[in-house]
Design a protein around this motif. Structure first.
Motif, mmCIF file in Angstrom:
data_model
loop_
_atom_site.group_PDB
_atom_site.id
_atom_site.type_symbol
_atom_site.label_atom_id
_atom_site.label_comp_id
_atom_site.label_asym_id
_atom_site.label_seq_id
_atom_site.Cartn_x
_atom_site.Cartn_y
_atom_site.Cartn_z
ATOM 1 N N ILE A 254 5.333 1.979 4.114
ATOM 2 C CA ILE A 254 6.032 0.720 4.379
ATOM 3 C C ILE A 254 5.982 -0.173 3.146
ATOM 4 C CG2 ILE A 254 6.015 -1.321 5.835
ATOM 5 C CD1 ILE A 254 5.040 0.427 8.097
ATOM 6 N N ARG B 263 8.255 1.200 0.380
ATOM 7 C CA ARG B 263 9.673 0.914 0.558
ATOM 8 C C ARG B 263 9.978 -0.563 0.341
ATOM 9 N NH1 ARG B 263 14.130 3.675 1.910
ATOM 10 N NH2 ARG B 263 12.891 5.557 1.894
ATOM 11 N N LEU C 30 17.483 -3.554 -15.616
ATOM 12 C CA LEU C 30 17.329 -4.259 -14.349
ATOM 13 C C LEU C 30 18.598 -4.129 -13.523
ATOM 14 C CD1 LEU C 30 15.334 -7.506 -15.086
ATOM 15 C CD2 LEU C 30 14.762 -5.648 -13.544
ATOM 16 N N ALA D 287 18.788 -0.717 -12.046
ATOM 17 C CA ALA D 287 17.889 -0.533 -10.917
ATOM 18 C C ALA D 287 18.457 -1.211 -9.681
ATOM 19 C CB ALA D 287 16.520 -1.110 -11.245
ATOM 20 N N ARG E 221 19.433 0.504 -6.068
ATOM 21 C CA ARG E 221 18.774 0.042 -4.871
ATOM 22 C C ARG E 221 19.802 -0.300 -3.783
ATOM 23 N NH1 ARG E 221 15.339 -4.727 -6.045
ATOM 24 N NH2 ARG E 221 14.101 -3.255 -7.224
ATOM 25 N N ARG F 125 21.142 2.746 -2.232
ATOM 26 C CA ARG F 125 20.212 3.369 -1.317
ATOM 27 C C ARG F 125 20.214 2.641 0.026
ATOM 28 N NH1 ARG F 125 14.680 3.917 -3.969
ATOM 29 N NH2 ARG F 125 14.713 1.701 -3.677
ATOM 30 N N ARG F 126 20.368 1.330 -0.043
ATOM 31 C CA ARG F 126 20.309 0.568 1.188
ATOM 32 C C ARG F 126 21.489 0.897 2.099
ATOM 33 N NH1 ARG F 126 19.033 -5.558 0.422
ATOM 34 N NH2 ARG F 126 17.018 -4.697 -0.139
ATOM 35 N N SER G 197 18.473 6.171 4.630
ATOM 36 C CA SER G 197 17.953 7.495 4.962
ATOM 37 C C SER G 197 17.094 7.430 6.228
ATOM 38 C CB SER G 197 17.106 7.991 3.790
ATOM 39 O OG SER G 197 16.015 7.114 3.627
ATOM 40 N N GLY H 181 14.105 8.114 6.487
ATOM 41 C CA GLY H 181 12.837 7.491 6.123
ATOM 42 C C GLY H 181 12.897 5.979 6.271
ATOM 43 N N ALA H 182 14.017 5.420 5.813
ATOM 44 C CA ALA H 182 14.172 3.972 5.894
ATOM 45 C C ALA H 182 14.202 3.517 7.349
ATOM 46 C CB ALA H 182 15.452 3.542 5.191
ATOM 47 N N VAL I 110 10.674 3.564 8.677
ATOM 48 C CA VAL I 110 9.854 2.472 8.165
ATOM 49 C C VAL I 110 10.236 1.158 8.824
ATOM 50 C CG1 VAL I 110 9.482 1.047 6.133
ATOM 51 C CG2 VAL I 110 9.237 3.515 5.975
ATOM 52 N N TRP I 111 11.543 0.871 8.837
ATOM 53 C CA TRP I 111 11.954 -0.407 9.434
ATOM 54 C C TRP I 111 11.706 -0.416 10.932
ATOM 55 C CZ3 TRP I 111 12.271 -4.551 6.729
ATOM 56 C CH2 TRP I 111 12.618 -4.464 5.376
ATOM 57 N N ALA J 49 9.191 1.079 12.437
ATOM 58 C CA ALA J 49 7.760 0.811 12.618
ATOM 59 C C ALA J 49 7.468 -0.671 12.440
ATOM 60 C CB ALA J 49 6.940 1.635 11.635
ATOM 61 N N VAL J 50 8.084 -1.276 11.410
ATOM 62 C CA VAL J 50 7.861 -2.706 11.182
ATOM 63 C C VAL J 50 8.395 -3.516 12.351
ATOM 64 C CG1 VAL J 50 8.462 -4.648 9.715
ATOM 65 C CG2 VAL J 50 7.858 -2.469 8.694
ATOM 66 N N PHE K 211 8.776 -2.564 15.426
ATOM 67 C CA PHE K 211 7.914 -2.358 16.589
ATOM 68 C C PHE K 211 6.656 -3.213 16.481
ATOM 69 C CE2 PHE K 211 4.442 -0.046 18.717
ATOM 70 C CZ PHE K 211 4.944 -0.088 19.996
ATOM 71 N N GLU L 83 2.875 -16.058 -8.458
ATOM 72 C CA GLU L 83 3.902 -15.124 -7.918
ATOM 73 C C GLU L 83 4.930 -14.879 -9.000
ATOM 74 O OE1 GLU L 83 6.139 -12.715 -5.158
ATOM 75 O OE2 GLU L 83 4.139 -13.525 -5.072
#
Lengths: 311, 287
Positions: free
Chosen positions: A109, A112, B3, B6, B10, B13-14, B18, B20-21, B24-25, B27-28, B30, B287
């Motif tokens: 997580i 990503r 930059l 990249a 990105r 990819r969004r 995939s 995987g994404a 991941v999202w 799980a977040v 949930f 930051e």
């Protein structure tokens, strides 16, 4: 004051005290000791008085059993009584899976979500909330949320996944979930900050040479991240190992989740057996240090140099 | 150049998103939903009348709050909590900042040992050292009252201030202090007129972090508090563990009061520190 008579002695080997005083001070100052060091004195007195002394006192107390029988009697009593001894396994059985899950789930997580995207700060703030609220409040929420009539079971029933509410509180799982709710954000934020410390141009260099994302992760990021993972695991494990309020509130404190901190608490505050309580506290500290030492030894076999980034 | 490149990959990819994404999202999402459920159910229950079945209680009421206020003596609990945390913050800064200064600037024999002994209370779980500490505090008659609670809470707070402030002081150029010394300033005026103004952001950050930790610190307060020196979180625990005596909603009302207090502190804290600092040791860059 007494300088003159001393100097007038025939031997005259020791320098007069009046000059010896600045001399001594000078020599001490060369080794880094002078009056300004007094600034740290309150902190040292404090830590010795309130941390080291109580710890040694507890250690000493654990060798003076209330019921007699030699200095190791309390340790013997703890390790021969299965009701007491098993608290170690119960605690490890909760803490190690919870810490592992928190760390392992955080890696993909956080991987990503590295870099900037909109709402990242908001997400971070939301994740800090359960850490801030703490375990007692989480336990209260879990009792409501995971209870037989709570929203979670109700949703499962509506979807038709289960026929009757599943029991998720007052057992192992209630405590486990409470460790995830507070532990996962903690592990995630730590790993995110470790990941942001890895120079992204390393991965870009690998990409220009034709490495796919798995190769980049496996051979570039993961080796650089391993020390951070070990540290995160240790800190998450310490949090999970000292589980106390949630083991009482959402667990089954007399059985399945009678963790070692409950045993120590009961010895001290229910049986007033302070030597036994100190014994259990020492065992608890020792077990924890053994796990941490094992992780750190494993970690020392990996690369621990610079990661090229800001971290 | 790089930059821009990249950024391009990105965004591509969004769009593809995939599996995987999604995982991941998912799980977040949930996790965040569960979190919302945990916090939300406490909030809803504390305003509800009766809640036997159904998604929501049958009606809304605020009587649990008035009841909690009169039964639990929340005013007094809040007063004790504020008293304890204010004392802990003030004392830990007073002890910790000079020590952090010495550790940041000076080299002396045994420095590593001293540093290690400041690190230990943070690495140890509170229960492990809390029980021997409480035993010692009872022996000297401190435990069971306010001073014992404050002393116990100082144990993790002082090292925390030291570890937070040391990197902060290290990044202040020592040449400034030397210049002040050359102009005839003593240690006192170097501290008060040169360092203190430069350290204000760091002191605020350390202070607010200690405040959040102390208000939320359960174990040490629990082990050392007497009946009239309980903080809000300890009183909440007692009212929860003696379930059945009070209505669940009444306990929830108290939990909401505690939650409101913590969230206020959190909002306040986030003005001075970034969220990661609440968890880990302070990093130098903002930051």
């Amino acid at each position: 004051m007494t300088g003159a008579p001393v100097a007038s002695r025939p031997e005259a080997a020791p320098p007069p005290p009046r000059q010896e005083d600045p001399g001594l001070r000078h020599r001490l100052a060369e080794r880094g000791i002078d009056r300004n060091l007094l600034l740290i004195l309150p902190a040292i007195v404090f830590i010795v008085g309130l941390f080291i002394y109580p710890f040694l006192y507890g250690l000493g107390l654990s060798f003076q059993p209330k019921e007699g029988g030699g200095p190791f009697a309390d340790y013997e009593r703890f390790f021969t009584d299965p009701y007491q001894r098993n608290t170690i396994w119960k605690t490890l059985g909760l803490a190690i899976p919870a810490a592992l899950l928190n760390v392992l789930a955080s890696v993909p997580i956080a991987y990503r979500m590295r870099g900037r995207f909109r709402g990242k700060r908001l997400l971070t703030i939301v994740l800090v909330v359960p850490i801030t609220l703490g375990t007692v409040l989480t336990a209260e929420g879990l009792l409501n949320f995971l209870g037989p009539a709570g929203w979670f079971n109700r949703t499962l029933l509506e979807i038709g996944l289960v026929d009757e509410p599943i029991r998720l509180i007052n057992n192992y799982w209630g405590v486990f979930f409470s460790l995830i709710i507070t532990g996962f954000p903690f592990a995630f934020l730590l790993i995110s900050s470790y990941l942001s410390g890895i120079d992204p141009s390393l991965e870009r260099a690998a990409a220009t040479m034709g490495a796919g994302w798995w190769d980049r992760f496996r051979h570039i990021t993961l080796p650089l991240l391993t020390p951070g993972l070990a540290t995160t695991f240790c800190l998450t494990f310490v949090l999970a190992f000292s589980v106390f309020p949630s083991a009482i509130l959402v667990g089954e404190p007399a059985g399945e989740t009678r963790v070692i901190s409950i045993a120590a608490y009961q010895a001290a505050y229910e049986q007033y057996d302070y030597p036994m309580a100190s014994t259990i506290a020492m065992v608890m500290g020792a077990v924890e240090l053994i796990v941490i030492a094992a992780v750190l030894v494993w970690r020392s076999r990996f690369y621990t140099g610079t990661t090229g980034g800001k971290g | 150049m790089t930059l821009g490149l990249a950024g391009g990959t990105r965004s591509r990819r969004r769009i593809v998103a995939s599996p995987g994404a999604w995982l991941v999202w998912g799980a977040v999402a949930f996790f965040l939903l569960s979190l919302l459920g945990v916090v939300g159910s406490v909030l809803v229950n504390s305003f509800g009348t009766r809640w036997f079945g159904g998604w929501f209680p049958e009606g809304a009421t605020t009587r649990w709050y008035t009841e909690a206020w009169s039964d639990f003596g929340i005013t007094e609990l809040i007063f004790v909590t504020v008293e304890v945390s204010a004392a802990v913050v003030a004392l830990s800064l007073l002890i910790g900042v000079p020590a952090a200064y010495t550790l940041a600037r000076r080299d002396f024999p045994g420095k590593r040992l001293v540093y290690l002994s400041f690190l230990l209370p943070i690495l140890m779980p509170p229960i492990t050292y809390g029980i021997p500490l409480a035993t010692v505090l009872y022996k000297f008659g401190f435990a069971g009252n306010l001073s014992g609670v404050i002393l116990a809470n100082l144990v993790p707070a002082v090292p925390f201030v030291i570890l937070t402030m040391t990197p902060f002081i290290e990044q202040i150029d020592p040449a400034i202090e030397r210049a002040a010394r050359m102009c005839g300033a003593g240690l006192r005026s170097v501290f008060l007129r040169i360092l203190a103004p430069l350290l204000v952001p760091g002191i605020l950050a350390a202070g607010i972090l200690v405040l959040v930790r102390t208000v939320g610190m359960f174990e040490l307060t629990f082990l050392t508090a007497g009946p009239d020196s309980q903080t809000l979180i300890v009183a909440l625990f007692y009212s929860m563990s003696s379930a059945g005596i009070r209505a669940q909603q009444s306990v929830d009302a108290m939990a909401v009061v505690y939650m409101a207090m913590m969230l206020t502190l959190l909002v306040l804290a986030l003005r001075f520190v970034n969220p990661t600092q609440l968890v880990a040791r302070v990093k130098e860059e903002p930051e």
